[in-house]
Design an enzyme around this catalytic site. Sequence first.
Site, PDB file in Angstrom:
ATOM      1  N   HIS A  43       0.847  -1.190   0.000  1.00  0.00           N
ATOM      2  CA  HIS A  43       0.000   0.000   0.000  1.00  0.00           C
ATOM      3  C   HIS A  43       0.891   1.251   0.000  1.00  0.00           C
ATOM      4  O   HIS A  43       1.507   1.584   1.010  1.00  0.00           O
ATOM      5  CB  HIS A  43      -0.929  -0.010   1.218  1.00  0.00           C
ATOM      6  CG  HIS A  43      -1.840  -1.197   1.249  1.00  0.00           C
ATOM      7  ND1 HIS A  43      -1.940  -2.038   2.332  1.00  0.00           N
ATOM      8  CD2 HIS A  43      -2.683  -1.703   0.300  1.00  0.00           C
ATOM      9  CE1 HIS A  43      -2.815  -2.999   2.080  1.00  0.00           C
ATOM     10  NE2 HIS A  43      -3.280  -2.816   0.831  1.00  0.00           N
ATOM     11  N   CYS A  54       0.998  20.792  66.676  1.00  0.00           N
ATOM     12  CA  CYS A  54       0.913  20.199  68.013  1.00  0.00           C
ATOM     13  C   CYS A  54      -0.536  20.167  68.482  1.00  0.00           C
ATOM     14  O   CYS A  54      -1.304  21.110  68.275  1.00  0.00           O
ATOM     15  CB  CYS A  54       1.760  21.009  68.980  1.00  0.00           C
ATOM     16  SG  CYS A  54       1.749  20.374  70.663  1.00  0.00           S
ATOM     17  N   CYS A  88      -5.967  27.458  76.010  1.00  0.00           N
ATOM     18  CA  CYS A  88      -6.939  28.526  75.757  1.00  0.00           C
ATOM     19  C   CYS A  88      -6.350  29.864  76.218  1.00  0.00           C
ATOM     20  O   CYS A  88      -5.900  29.998  77.366  1.00  0.00           O
ATOM     21  CB  CYS A  88      -8.241  28.227  76.498  1.00  0.00           C
ATOM     22  SG  CYS A  88      -9.487  29.534  76.318  1.00  0.00           S
ATOM     23  N   HIS A 122      -2.413  13.240  79.301  1.00  0.00           N
ATOM     24  CA  HIS A 122      -1.658  12.763  78.148  1.00  0.00           C
ATOM     25  C   HIS A 122      -0.185  12.619  78.541  1.00  0.00           C
ATOM     26  O   HIS A 122       0.404  13.519  79.111  1.00  0.00           O
ATOM     27  CB  HIS A 122      -1.791  13.721  76.962  1.00  0.00           C
ATOM     28  CG  HIS A 122      -3.157  13.707  76.360  1.00  0.00           C
ATOM     29  ND1 HIS A 122      -4.282  14.120  77.053  1.00  0.00           N
ATOM     30  CD2 HIS A 122      -3.591  13.322  75.136  1.00  0.00           C
ATOM     31  CE1 HIS A 122      -5.335  13.987  76.279  1.00  0.00           C
ATOM     32  NE2 HIS A 122      -4.954  13.508  75.106  1.00  0.00           N
TER      33      HIS A 122
END
Length: 517
Positions: free
Chosen positions: A161, A318, A323, A341
Amino acid sequence: MAMSSDEEYGSDQMMSDDELDADSLGELAGNLDSDYDNDADDDQFLENMRDDKPQKPAYEVDYTTLSDAELRNKQKEQVEDVRHILGQPVEQTAILLRYFKWQKERLIDKYMDDPDKVLEDAGLGAEWNDDPKLEKVRGFSCDICCDDDAEMNTYSMRCGHRYCADCYKQYLENKIMSEGESGRIQCPTDGCSRIVDSKTVRLLASPKVLARYGELLNRTYVDDKPNLRWCPAPECEFAVDCAVRQTELHKIIPTVVCNCGLRFCFGCGHNDHQPCPCALMKKWLKKCEDDSETANWISAHTKECPKCVSTIEKNGGCNHMTCRKCKHEFCWVCMGPWSEHGTNWYNCNRFEEKSGEEARGQQAKSRASLERYLHYYNRYANHDHSAKLDKDLYVKTEKKMTSLQSSSGMSWIEVQYLEAASTALQQCRQTLKWTYAFAFYLQRNNDTYIFEDNQRDLEMAVEQLSELFEKPADQLAASRKEMVDKTAYVGHRRRILLEDTANGLRDERWQFTTDIR
């Protein structure tokens, strides 16, 4: 009377030549033979020493990072290896290997059984054009552009082709640049399955198209090989070679590190999610997506102080919160007093199951299920958020490092412990994040309690390091040794947790509430 060492040994062991009688010589010879016989024992001893060398951690896998050039070389080596066996040209062998997805043994077996069928199926045929070239054909008219200039160059593969060279070039450029095809480009004629080889592309394509063609061949090579995967980092050109199979992903999490620095899972391509297996990771992400409204509520960045109900915004990695109004110290995760903790009462990571009586009724069970999910999601999302904050904090800390260097007289190398601490924090946050997805699907048993103890120890150490990391620049020099020690400790705790979970997955010791195969 004291004797010298020579005299001492000589009195018992040294003999003159005259004193070496036949019996003595025989005894010495026997001793020498015995020494030579011990060579085998020495070899065994050395082998045992080699066996005692440090073993690779259970959570690590063997892998290799490959560059573009190394991938090309691997293809060339495999093509050369198979070419000598099949007796085919290089280009034809490459097309055969791509057709069989680089499965060498399968290709050889099929080819030996019926070579003509294999060649036909692969789009090659019995005839092969070893020397493709452009030709001028009198009376030829291109079926694409309808040009019939006798001086124009034309090209045809063995299928016959023929088209003008310009149309063939345009066809190849469209296939390669627009459609992203490479190894399976067929003849332009409809219904023809002949494959365009690399010699044809080199003859017709421009340098730009040819370069893209090579990149696409590399892409298809990696995509076809189950032991290869591209690094998912944007614009990264490295691939990773790892022998872990998809059928093994319920027993191992194949985390690899690309040369570009990205840590990701070879099994699924997701960012590092140890110690959570791929199946659980996907289930967890799907669940979080389905519960998006709940997740959005949980991931809010503000909470109320449990003592004075003032609104508080988290601006660091962290979880130790104070507060500003009432000075109450509490944990951002569980909202409990921070004083508990770091003590035996620390239980922030563990979800307390409700008894059967407390969960009576469908509504109560649904509420308990949601509460359980929120417990794990809250901690998962918090560590994810904290990791991002810790990373942002390090960017600010670079200025502190410069300030620390000038004020303390430290060298730039000496202040690198801050970078090491930042890297350790981000890595441990990533691990902790996925421990909660892992724990969500765990069935309650003794192994689960051991896992939660390891999780708690790592979490406590990470919070302590994170708190040290947030100190002002003028206090960093004084805490240098403490930070270095804590950085090493969090790395140690992370390795312990990952080692235990990896061994449990390998031995199928963990019991999950869902199927992970």
